[in-house]
Write a protein that holds these residues in place. Structure first.
Motif, PDB file in Angstrom:
ATOM      1  N   ILE A 162       0.848  -1.186   0.000  1.00  0.00           N
ATOM      2  CA  ILE A 162       0.000   0.000   0.000  1.00  0.00           C
ATOM      3  C   ILE A 162       0.887   1.240   0.000  1.00  0.00           C
ATOM      4  N   GLY A 163       0.366   2.317  -0.586  1.00  0.00           N
ATOM      5  CA  GLY A 163       1.114   3.568  -0.583  1.00  0.00           C
ATOM      6  C   GLY A 163       2.150   3.695  -1.680  1.00  0.00           C
ATOM      7  N   LEU A 164       2.057   2.874  -2.722  1.00  0.00           N
ATOM      8  CA  LEU A 164       2.969   2.995  -3.860  1.00  0.00           C
ATOM      9  C   LEU A 164       2.649   4.255  -4.671  1.00  0.00           C
ATOM     10  N   PRO A 165       3.554   4.688  -5.539  1.00  0.00           N
ATOM     11  CA  PRO A 165       3.245   5.839  -6.404  1.00  0.00           C
ATOM     12  C   PRO A 165       1.955   5.599  -7.194  1.00  0.00           C
ATOM     13  N   TYR A 204      10.924  11.102  -3.677  1.00  0.00           N
ATOM     14  CA  TYR A 204      10.529  11.720  -2.403  1.00  0.00           C
ATOM     15  C   TYR A 204      11.271  13.044  -2.190  1.00  0.00           C
ATOM     16  N   ARG A 205      12.564  13.024  -2.411  1.00  0.00           N
ATOM     17  CA  ARG A 205      13.363  14.230  -2.165  1.00  0.00           C
ATOM     18  C   ARG A 205      13.065  15.326  -3.192  1.00  0.00           C
ATOM     19  N   ASN A 206      12.580  14.924  -4.368  1.00  0.00           N
ATOM     20  CA  ASN A 206      12.200  15.912  -5.396  1.00  0.00           C
ATOM     21  C   ASN A 206      10.747  16.356  -5.261  1.00  0.00           C
ATOM     22  N   GLY A 207      10.055  15.854  -4.251  1.00  0.00           N
ATOM     23  CA  GLY A 207       8.677  16.247  -4.017  1.00  0.00           C
ATOM     24  C   GLY A 207       7.676  15.604  -4.958  1.00  0.00           C
ATOM     25  N   VAL A 208       8.092  14.565  -5.675  1.00  0.00           N
ATOM     26  CA  VAL A 208       7.207  13.892  -6.627  1.00  0.00           C
ATOM     27  C   VAL A 208       6.372  12.816  -5.925  1.00  0.00           C
TER      28      VAL A 208
END
Length: 354
Positions: A162-165, A204-208
């Motif tokens: 759960i919680g994948l892109p 994650y670090r790029n806010g995507v």
């Protein structure tokens, strides 16, 4: 079955044709060495020295896509495990692999070497989620592989995340429904974690990419657990196992990590059961005794006494926890004004309309 012992053989990345956005097997398994036949044999021998007699013992090939390994290497690994099957020292061989690395020739070979349990990394049955996660297979691959595995008489296990892109609550619930329709014997539920060295970390670090929060992950996993159990499917794990590296202060960058994630889920179910007992029986404004098996106490009380505090605040009660060894685990006994009210996780799930 009691006294089940797993001898894990980790094969990080061996046989994996893809690197999914969430995957860094070296970190997730905590195992950074490559394996060979000597390693497999020595691992089994060492584990057997520590396992009590009269136990059910399974050798399990974890961590990669076993059936994607070159066939000759598969045969070498399996022949070592099969040697212990023939000697009666182990009872089963299990492995995990990808849905698109299953066909009749592969299953014929696994049968030959005594494999009895196959787990497929499904992760999602939503095409968009699979694409964004760089899984490299489709939902149809999952259906076809699952049906073939069951046709051959293997025990089938399916893993979902759960919680994948691209994932959301609705898509996860739909994935669960489609998994149920495939009738596996067991499932695993894994909330997605952002692990160092993965493409997901860059996202994650790029806010995507924004990971699901812990509370939402527990709530969704609870619903999935109830759905699977209600349909006769065993849930053998919820949440990634904590290791020295898989920890929020080490290789887990973000995401709903908790070292006792599965217990959080069961504790949330117990909270719902207690809430229902209190509400349906007018329990409020007084002293309440909650009886529990000692091994279920932490689940009953909740992390940081969350369940106890919730009930005392909502119903203006003072709760006393009484441990009794003869109370079945996963049962809920509540005493109030001379009356005893009983329920259990199993009964609650059977009554659930989820």
């Amino acid at each position: 079955m009691n006294n089940i012992y797993i001898i894990p053989i980790f094969i990080p990345h061996l046989g994996c044709p893809h690197k999914c956005v969430f995957c860094n097997q070296d970190e997730i398994t905590g195992f950074k060495s490559k394996i060979d036949e000597e390693y497999v044999d020595n691992t089994i021998k060492q584990y057997l020295k520590t396992i009590p007699n009269e136990s059910h013992i399974e050798v399990s090939f974890y961590g990669g896509s076993f059936t994607g390994i070159p066939l000759e290497k598969q045969k070498k690994f399996l022949s070592i495990a099969q040697k212990y099957i023939k000697s009666g020292e182990i009872d089963a061989i299990r492995l995990s692999t990808r849905p698109d690395y299953i066909d009749e020739a592969i299953l014929d070979n696994l049968k030959k070497y005594g494999v009895s349990i196959i787990e497929l990394g499904v992760q999602s049955m939503d095409g968009d989620v699979l694409l964004k996660s760089l899984r490299g297979h489709t939902a149809d691959d999952v259906c076809n592989a699952s049906k073939l595995i069951k046709k051959y008489g293997f025990t089938l296990g399916l893993q979902m995340m759960i919680g994948l892109p691209g994932d959301n609550r609705q898509r996860s619930l739909k994935t669960a429904d489609e998994i149920i329709s495939l009738q596996p014997e067991f499932v695993r539920i894994y909330p997605t974690l952002v692990v160092k060295g993965t493409y997901l970390e860059k996202m994650y670090r790029n806010g995507v990419y924004n990971p699901i929060d812990l509370e939402s992950a527990v709530e969704l996993s609870k619903i999935l657990y109830i759905k699977f159990k209600k349909n006769g499917i065993d849930v053998i794990r919820i949440g990634l196992q904590a290791t020295e590296d898989i920890n929020i202060s080490k290789d887990v960058v973000a995401g709903p990590f908790h070292p006792a994630f599965g217990q959080l889920v069961k504790s949330s179910i117990v909270k719902d059961i207690l809430d229902s007992i209190f509400q349906n029986n007018g329990i409020k404004d007084g002293l309440v005794d909650i009886y529990t098996n000692p091994r279920s106490t932490s689940t009953m009380v909740g992390q940081k006494k969350r369940n106890k505090i919730y009930l005392e605040t909502k119903y203006d009660t003072e709760i006393k926890i009484i441990q009794m060894a003869d109370i079945p685990e996963d049962s809920v006994y509540v005493g109030f004004n001379g009356q005893l009210y009983k329920d259990s996780i199993e009964n609650y799930i059977n009554k659930s309309t989820i």
